[in-house]
Design a protein around this motif. Structure first.
Motif: not given
Length: 325
Positions: A2, A4, A76, A80, A87-88, A90, A105, A114, A116
């Motif tokens: 994902t 993030t 989280l 997930l 897409r996440l 935060i 993360l 993730i 990032l």
């Protein structure tokens, strides 16, 4: 995996508005999710984001990284594993410190889950004119951790705030990117930029809250047959008081807006039922933004945050008098 992005920013900078804009412009074939944290207990941002089409998980009541990050990890993991979003986004509380969130993360356990990408900090440049805000370590470190600084509310900037931004950028900008925005209008393409800023951050000091830990895992909801409820929280030199009212309670529009405008607090945020439908209230300092729609929300929620002591009972009494019979 994902993709993030962490989107930070101090109180009233425009984080939620920015996220709403990004969600409105997401690719139609992608599933997006938002993990949102608020200082108060009643979950205003969840109500604002509820109609966005994104998967949503709220962590009200202080900071998502309290208790060794347990509330954040619970939220989280839920998003997930159950949602499997493309897409996440935060959104920590404006009073949150980014270090422990970034540590979580980037932990090995999340490496398979993730990717990032760029970290954003939404900034109201007028904050740079306030000495107390400038010396707030959360404010400083939110900016220090960002790959991209979003100078939001440029339509409200003054020559003085523009000069303050230029001066700050000369000393702290380094190789990072600065963009200007109105109404949180961030180009969605920026989300795919890589995370390059690895600035070491100190741990936050004075990281304590006055809320009960059990409230950190779910947004406050009214018990059955209860018309309204108040909730308090405190920490990091700030106090919050929030109210939630049932779906049958409506408020006098003009009186409510005056109450929000004149309340002796730093921050007012709410989604309230009025005779015309709903009104969204967003006030930072003296800046009051309202938006009305003819769709009624399932309940009414409003939160006040302040550094100074406030007479919550007097404010509550005035608010209750604005209910329509």
């Amino acid at each position: 995996m994902t993709k993030t992005n962490l989107i930070t920013g101090f109180l009233g900078s425009g984080k939620t508005t920015s996220i709403l804009h990004l969600l409105a412009n997401k690719p139609a074939n992608e599933k997006w999710a938002v993990l949102v944290n608020e200082f108060g207990e009643v979950g205003i941002d969840g109500a604002l984001l509820a109609g966005s089409g994104a998967l949503l998980k709220e962590i009200p009541g202080g900071c998502m990284c309290c208790v060794n990050g347990l509330p954040m990890q619970v939220g989280l993991n839920t998003l997930l594993r159950q949602g499997k979003p493309d897409r996440l986004l935060i959104e920590p509380t404006g009073l949150g410190h980014p270090k422990q969130i970034l540590d979580i993360l980037t932990a090995p356990v999340y490496e398979p889950w993730i990717e990032l990408q760029a970290t954003f900090c939404v900034l109201d440049p007028r904050s740079l004119l306030d000495e107390k805000t400038l010396h707030n370590e959360n404010f400083r470190d939110q900016l220090a951790a960002a790959d991209i600084i979003v100078a939001n509310k440029s339509d409200r900037a003054s020559e003085e705030s523009q000069q303050a931004l230029e001066k700050w950028w000369q000393h702290h900008g380094a190789s990072r990117e600065l963009i200007f925005s109105e109404q949180g209008n961030i180009p969605a393409a920026l989300l795919d930029k890589p995370r390059l800023n690895m600035t070491p951050l100190p741990s936050a000091a004075g990281h304590a809250h006055g809320h009960a830990l059990k409230k950190g895992l779910a947004a406050l909801n009214l018990p059955a047959h209860q018309r309204w409820q108040r909730s308090l929280n405190s920490g990091q030199g700030y106090q919050a008081c929030g109210w939630i009212f049932d779906a049958d309670t409506q408020f006098d529009t003009i009186g409510l807006l005056e109450w929000a405008r004149l309340a002796p607090v730093d921050r007012v945020k709410g989604v309230m039922r009025i005779a015309e439908g709903l009104v969204r209230i967003n006030r930072q300092g003296q800046d009051l933004h309202i938006e009305t729609q003819n769709v009624a929300p399932p309940d009414s929620r409003i939160e006040l945050i302040t550094e100074a002591q406030a007479d919550w009972n007097a404010l509550q009494s005035a608010l209750l008098k604005l209910r329509l019979s």
